[in-house]
Design a protein around this motif. Structure first.
Motif, PDB file in Angstrom:
ATOM      1  N   SER A  92     -36.820 -77.328-123.436  1.00 21.03           N
ATOM      2  CA  SER A  92     -36.459 -78.152-124.578  1.00 21.03           C
ATOM      3  C   SER A  92     -34.952 -78.027-124.705  1.00 21.03           C
ATOM      4  O   SER A  92     -34.360 -77.111-124.134  1.00 21.03           O
ATOM      5  CB  SER A  92     -37.169 -77.696-125.859  1.00 21.03           C
ATOM      6  N   GLY A  94     -31.457 -76.885-125.027  1.00 27.31           N
ATOM      7  CA  GLY A  94     -30.899 -75.566-125.301  1.00 27.31           C
ATOM      8  C   GLY A  94     -31.661 -74.417-124.699  1.00 27.31           C
ATOM      9  O   GLY A  94     -31.132 -73.308-124.599  1.00 27.31           O
ATOM     10  N   SER A  95     -32.903 -74.641-124.267  1.00 25.53           N
ATOM     11  CA  SER A  95     -33.734 -73.570-123.710  1.00 25.53           C
ATOM     12  C   SER A  95     -33.603 -73.587-122.199  1.00 25.53           C
ATOM     13  O   SER A  95     -34.427 -74.165-121.490  1.00 25.53           O
ATOM     14  CB  SER A  95     -35.200 -73.745-124.129  1.00 25.53           C
ATOM     15  N   ASN A 133     -26.862 -70.598-122.221  1.00 25.13           N
ATOM     16  CA  ASN A 133     -26.830 -71.678-123.197  1.00 25.13           C
ATOM     17  C   ASN A 133     -25.697 -71.527-124.204  1.00 25.13           C
ATOM     18  O   ASN A 133     -25.503 -72.393-125.060  1.00 25.13           O
ATOM     19  CB  ASN A 133     -28.175 -71.800-123.924  1.00 25.13           C
ATOM     20  N   GLN A 211     -25.519 -82.127-130.733  1.00 23.37           N
ATOM     21  CA  GLN A 211     -26.756 -82.069-131.504  1.00 23.37           C
ATOM     22  C   GLN A 211     -27.730 -83.113-130.985  1.00 23.37           C
ATOM     23  O   GLN A 211     -27.344 -84.119-130.386  1.00 23.37           O
ATOM     24  CB  GLN A 211     -26.497 -82.296-132.991  1.00 23.37           C
ATOM     25  N   GLY A 214     -34.193 -84.267-130.232  1.00 21.45           N
ATOM     26  CA  GLY A 214     -35.158 -83.875-129.219  1.00 21.45           C
ATOM     27  C   GLY A 214     -36.230 -84.915-129.006  1.00 21.45           C
ATOM     28  O   GLY A 214     -36.566 -85.707-129.894  1.00 21.45           O
ATOM     29  N   SER A 219     -38.109 -79.905-131.530  1.00 27.24           N
ATOM     30  CA  SER A 219     -37.254 -79.671-130.356  1.00 27.24           C
ATOM     31  C   SER A 219     -35.806 -80.067-130.646  1.00 27.24           C
ATOM     32  O   SER A 219     -35.077 -80.466-129.733  1.00 27.24           O
ATOM     33  CB  SER A 219     -37.777 -80.429-129.127  1.00 27.24           C
ATOM     34  N   LEU A 221     -31.747 -79.604-131.696  1.00 28.90           N
ATOM     35  CA  LEU A 221     -30.679 -78.727-131.208  1.00 28.90           C
ATOM     36  C   LEU A 221     -29.409 -79.005-131.990  1.00 28.90           C
ATOM     37  O   LEU A 221     -29.055 -80.161-132.246  1.00 28.90           O
ATOM     38  CB  LEU A 221     -30.423 -78.985-129.719  1.00 28.90           C
ATOM     39  N   ARG A 223     -25.400 -77.224-131.643  1.00 26.25           N
ATOM     40  CA  ARG A 223     -24.590 -76.206-130.983  1.00 26.25           C
ATOM     41  C   ARG A 223     -23.102 -76.501-131.186  1.00 26.25           C
ATOM     42  O   ARG A 223     -22.659 -77.635-131.013  1.00 26.25           O
ATOM     43  CB  ARG A 223     -24.887 -76.160-129.480  1.00 26.25           C
ATOM     44  N   TYR A 251     -31.732 -73.917-131.679  1.00 28.30           N
ATOM     45  CA  TYR A 251     -32.633 -74.914-131.116  1.00 28.30           C
ATOM     46  C   TYR A 251     -34.069 -74.547-131.436  1.00 28.30           C
ATOM     47  O   TYR A 251     -34.436 -73.377-131.533  1.00 28.30           O
ATOM     48  CB  TYR A 251     -32.436 -75.078-129.610  1.00 28.30           C
ATOM     49  N   GLY A 285     -38.284 -71.285-133.201  1.00 24.44           N
ATOM     50  CA  GLY A 285     -36.967 -71.650-132.704  1.00 24.44           C
ATOM     51  C   GLY A 285     -36.098 -70.437-132.426  1.00 24.44           C
ATOM     52  O   GLY A 285     -36.530 -69.288-132.578  1.00 24.44           O
TER      53      GLY A 285
END
Length: 711
Positions: A92, A94-95, A133, A211, A214, A219, A221, A223, A251, A285
């Motif tokens: 997903s 960021g993962s 990440n 951002q 998702g 999902s 995000l 950052r 995330y 999350g």
């Protein structure tokens, strides 16, 4: 089935060398910004600072074009996936999960069994984990990926080593770049980068925001990244460099789906069951704040002796509301690395000696709580974990007669853990007790031999020892407790390779064949709640072929040397391929009463083919098309569940134009999954309840603009 013997592989690898050994060297200069321009590209791997053509190791490169132009979405994943032997997943946004030569079998998420550095500063912590990440691809200028065991110089790890570099700062110039992008599923980002180069200093500061809502439920995000790099020439002999990173990342984790759920609604998050709540209900999350500061000091006694010493400190604030609990973790890391090179170029056998040491330490406070709808509830465990790694290393590189070069390295690696669990109740609690897990120090040798043929072709062979102690997330897994029975992976890698160019440098190739025999392979297991733990799985035999080949119908080299009367529209026309073939098998692997020997390792595709076409025109229009294919591979150790074939088409169309002497505008549009496939970019291996699938977005797009000025 992919089977072969080492002699046969050696002959296969040598064949192109004999075919192209007599080719006349090209006279045109080679662009340093091209991934496959092998004749002039200088690499830092194994501290050689030599041309890639002369380096006896499997090293792949990503330049700024590969990282920030070929794909529209600002993520490392698609660029890394163009390299043979490298596989990056994003279950997903960021993962991340990253594997070099199949190392993802240990990584349900994150990056393990791989060492990473930024200009000699270690980014991988003492527990063997890398916060990939926390990096933003827009702040990177170059990546070197060393594939296979590299412990003779970089310490423990059987997957490989990654060397990051920031954006190059031109001397005597100041520049500012503003960028913005937007796309499907709520994708939005912006950034600003400021660079200034003087006679004795170079500074680069960048801020980037990203951002996304998702594709799946739960999902999203958000950052924010801030990075600072600086290099200061204090004197003719002394240079000081700094690296500062700050990342604020959140995330959501939607969780894996069963095949029926994946087919019915791939956008759904993991639903609730009769005994467990779902991802949305528990607000599953990751919240991660990372701060990192490193200082590097380079001193050159003379043109033959120099030393580089780095020190760094890091802090991480981590929270993970999960289906069954709520983990809060704080971590402080500190460490350093020193490396000295002594060059003796004038003897009968010119030799370069490299000696050094690395010491890193982490202290972690980890607490688990109940999870009440995304809020930490009653405390369940209160633990502290210390991790320490030390490495002493030495290497000699000697030029031999007849254009041979031999490299011999040796390192001593020591990994230690300390674990304490504190009582969480006043009555009937056991007293806190320190548990330790100290692995016996190991010596890791590596020997490599290279031979160049003219200025265009080289071959190499190497034997290296692999060693990888369990990471901190494996000795203290999410299932809880402290695993003091898990043993390190150890093995030996044999490799031969050939690289070079032909047809006046238009055709370039890089082929490597290897076999890694690994003992005590670490694999992942899950309990009924989905929490993970790890076990040793006997031996594995990992064989593979990695190849890159490209052909320039027209390249920046020929364009630069063309006459002013040249009326061709294009400045670059390139077709390239990246091929990975693997045959990874368990040996002597017993799971209960079931013998899994000869089964394939899960998560590793037997065939991965990436094909691309790059075009750039003199007026500024550019296009990149990339197609990826992965054939089916097992998702569990028993090989009873297979992934579907992956066919992924991506394309970017852009226009970059200079406006006068000071301004440049770059506008682009990019499409991902243009064939509109329903697929999983990252499976949960050996998942309990058959929840293997994490759906990737269907057809989607992104558009962006970059505006820069310089003076």
């Amino acid at each position: 089935m992919l089977t072969y013997s080492l002699p046969a592989l050696f002959g296969l690898a040598l064949l192109p060398a004999f075919l192209f050994a007599q080719i006349t060297p090209p006279t045109a200069a080679t662009s340093l910004d091209d991934t496959l321009q092998l004749n002039e590209v200088v690499v830092r791997g194994y501290a050689t600072n030599r041309r890639l053509l002369e380096t006896p190791a499997s090293i792949s490169l990503l330049t700024r074009r590969d990282l920030n132009q070929r794909f529209g979405t600002p993520t490392l994943v698609p660029a890394l996936n163009t390299l043979p032997g490298v596989r990056a997943d994003e279950r997903s946004p960021g993962s991340y999960r990253l594997a070099i030569r199949g190392s993802a079998v240990r990584s349900p998420f994150g990056v393990r069994n791989i060492k990473t550095y930024w200009n000699e500063i270690p980014l991988t912590d003492a527990g063997g984990n890398t916060p990939l990440n926390a990096l933003d691809v827009r702040a990177l200028g170059r990546i070197e990926v060393i594939k296979g065991p590299s412990g003779s110089l970089y310490g423990a790890g059987t997957g490989g080593t990654i060397l990051f570099s920031g954006l190059a700062v031109p001397p005597g110039q100041t520049s500012i770049e503003l960028s913005a992008l937007g796309g499907s599923y709520g994708l939005y980002g912006n950034g600003v980068a400021v660079q200034t180069g003087k006679n004795n200093s170079a500074i680069s500061i960048s801020y980037n925001h990203l951002q996304s809502d998702g594709y799946r439920d739960q999902s999203g995000l958000v950052r924010d990244n801030l990075s600072l790099t600086g290099s200061f020439t204090v004197s003719e002999k002394r240079t000081v460099s700094i690296l500062g990173l700050y990342s604020d990342l959140h995330y959501q984790t939607p969780g894996g789906l069963t095949l029926a759920q994946f087919q019915a609604n791939p956008r759904a998050a993991r639903p609730a069951t009769a005994t467990l709540p779902g991802s949305v209900e528990q607000q599953a999350g990751i919240y991660q704040k990372l701060g990192f500061l490193g200082v590097s000091h380079e001193y050159r006694w003379n043109d033959r002796i120099q030393n580089t010493t780095v020190l760094y400190g890091s802090t991480t604030d981590f929270a993970n509301p999960f289906i069954t609990n709520y983990e809060r973790r704080t971590d402080q890391g500190i460490g350093g690395r020193t490396i000295t090179q002594i060059r003796l170029p004038n003897g009968p056998l010119p030799t370069t000696f490299t000696v050094g040491a690395e010491l890193i330490r982490n202290f972690t406070v980890d607490r688990n709580f109940g999870n009440r709808g995304g809020t930490a509830d009653t405390i369940q465990t209160d633990e502290e974990l210390t991790a320490r790694q030390s490495t002493l290393f030495a290497q000699a590189e000697t030029e031999l007669p007849a254009r041979f070069r031999v490299t011999a390295g040796l390192s001593r690696n020591d990994v230690r853990y300390g674990f304490t669990r504190f009582p969480t109740q006043a009555i009937g609690a056991l007293p806190a007790t320190l548990l330790t897990r100290n692995f016996s120090p190991v010596w890791l040798p590596r020997v490599a031999l290279a031979r160049t043929f003219g200025e265009t072709v080289s071959v190499f062979a190497s034997i290296s020892t692999g060693y990888s102690a369990p990471s901190s997330q494996e000795v203290r897994p999410s299932a809880g407790g402290f695993n003091n029975t898990l043993n390190p992976e150890q093995g030996t890698s044999y490799e031969v390779g050939v690289r070079g160019s032909a047809v006046n440098n238009k055709l370039r190739f890089d082929v490597a064949v290897y076999q890694l025999q690994l003992r005590q392979t670490i694999v992942r297991r899950s309990n009924e709640a989905g929490a993970e733990f790890f076990v040793n799985a006997g031996r594995t035999d990992q064989q593979g072929v990695e190849a890159q080949i490209s052909f320039d119908f027209l390249s920046p080299t020929t364009y630069a040397s063309a006459t002013t009367t040249d009326r061709s529209l294009f400045s670059l026309l390139r077709l390239w391929h990246s091929l990975t073939l693997t045959n990874y098998r368990f040996r002597d692997y017993q799971q209960g009463a079931t013998d899994l020997s000869n089964n394939r390792l899960p998560g590793v595709a037997p065939t991965t083919l990436v094909t691309g076409f790059d075009a750039e025109t003199k007026p500024g229009l550019y296009a990149h098309v990339t197609f990826q294919f992965l054939n089916p591979f097992p998702l569990n150790d028993a090989n009873t569940v297979m992934a579907a074939p992956t066919r992924l088409l991506q394309a970017t169309l852009g226009f970059r134009r200079s406006l006068g002497q000071h301004w440049t505008v770059d506008v682009y549009a990019s499409g991902d999954n243009l064939l509109n496939q329903t697929y999983s970019l990252g499976y949960d291996l050996n998942a309990v309840g058959n929840r293997y699938y994490n759906a990737a977005p269907t057809r989607n797009g992104v558009g962006g603009i970059r505006i820069s000025t310089k003076w």
